[in-house]
Design a protein around this motif. Structure first.
Motif, PDB file in Angstrom:
ATOM      1  N   UNK A 139     -80.216  -5.345  80.760  1.00 56.72           N
ATOM      2  CA  UNK A 139     -79.166  -4.361  80.493  1.00 56.72           C
ATOM      3  C   UNK A 139     -79.807  -3.097  79.935  1.00 56.72           C
ATOM      4  N   UNK A 140     -79.295  -1.958  80.353  1.00 56.09           N
ATOM      5  CA  UNK A 140     -79.731  -0.672  79.805  1.00 56.09           C
ATOM      6  C   UNK A 140     -81.249  -0.485  79.865  1.00 56.09           C
ATOM      7  N   UNK A 141     -81.855  -0.917  80.965  1.00 58.17           N
ATOM      8  CA  UNK A 141     -83.290  -0.739  81.153  1.00 58.17           C
ATOM      9  C   UNK A 141     -84.153  -1.631  80.281  1.00 58.17           C
ATOM     10  N   UNK A 142     -83.538  -2.635  79.671  1.00 58.72           N
ATOM     11  CA  UNK A 142     -84.268  -3.553  78.802  1.00 58.72           C
ATOM     12  C   UNK A 142     -84.004  -4.992  79.240  1.00 58.72           C
ATOM     13  N   UNK A 143     -84.778  -5.902  78.691  1.00 64.19           N
ATOM     14  CA  UNK A 143     -84.612  -7.321  78.995  1.00 64.19           C
ATOM     15  C   UNK A 143     -84.800  -8.134  77.724  1.00 64.19           C
ATOM     16  N   UNK A 144     -84.122  -9.262  77.656  1.00 63.87           N
ATOM     17  CA  UNK A 144     -84.288 -10.205  76.554  1.00 63.87           C
ATOM     18  C   UNK A 144     -84.151 -11.613  77.115  1.00 63.87           C
ATOM     19  N   UNK A 145     -84.904 -12.528  76.510  1.00 64.03           N
ATOM     20  CA  UNK A 145     -84.742 -13.951  76.795  1.00 64.03           C
ATOM     21  C   UNK A 145     -83.707 -14.465  75.803  1.00 64.03           C
ATOM     22  N   UNK A 146     -82.747 -15.218  76.290  1.00 67.25           N
ATOM     23  CA  UNK A 146     -81.650 -15.705  75.448  1.00 67.25           C
ATOM     24  C   UNK A 146     -82.019 -16.912  74.614  1.00 67.25           C
TER      25      UNK A 146
END
Length: 116
Positions: A99-106
């Protein structure tokens, strides 16, 4: 709000929790069932850059495919590791939200809220 994508495995509790958390926060993400629709090598490489981790850090090292294919071998290149993830998508960390040019592992699921 910008488009949100989740690379999702419905059999994974953290992945289900992350999807539910997004929905509870009013987000209906594009759901990519990555075990069925494996992202190409270039997409995986882009996600890894967005996460700011190494290719190896993005791999699930406890999976049998990791051991069976001797992926612990430190002489393997990033490209070889990426090719292994494309061939064996169970090796891909999950869930991953973009999202919004970023990434995260949940892991934990709440970490994905930082990029919304």
């Amino acid at each position: 709000m910008a488009a949100v994508t989740i690379y999702h495995n419905p059999r994974c509790s953290k992945s289900r929790q992350t999807l539910q958390l997004l929905q509870e926060n009013g987000v209906e993400p594009e759901v990519v069932l990555y075990l069925e629709d494996t992202p190409p090598l270039e997409t995986l490489a882009r996600i890894i850059v967005m996460l700011g981790v190494s290719v190896r850090e993005f791999m699930r090292t406890g999976e049998s495919a990791y051991k069976d294919n001797n992926l612990k071998d430190s002489s393997l290149s990033d490209r070889q590791l990426l090719e292994a993830m494309v061939e064996h998508p169970k090796l891909i960390q999950r869930p991953v939200v973009l999202a919004n040019g970023q990434a995260r592992i949940g892991r934990p699921p709440e970490s994905v809220l930082e990029i919304l």
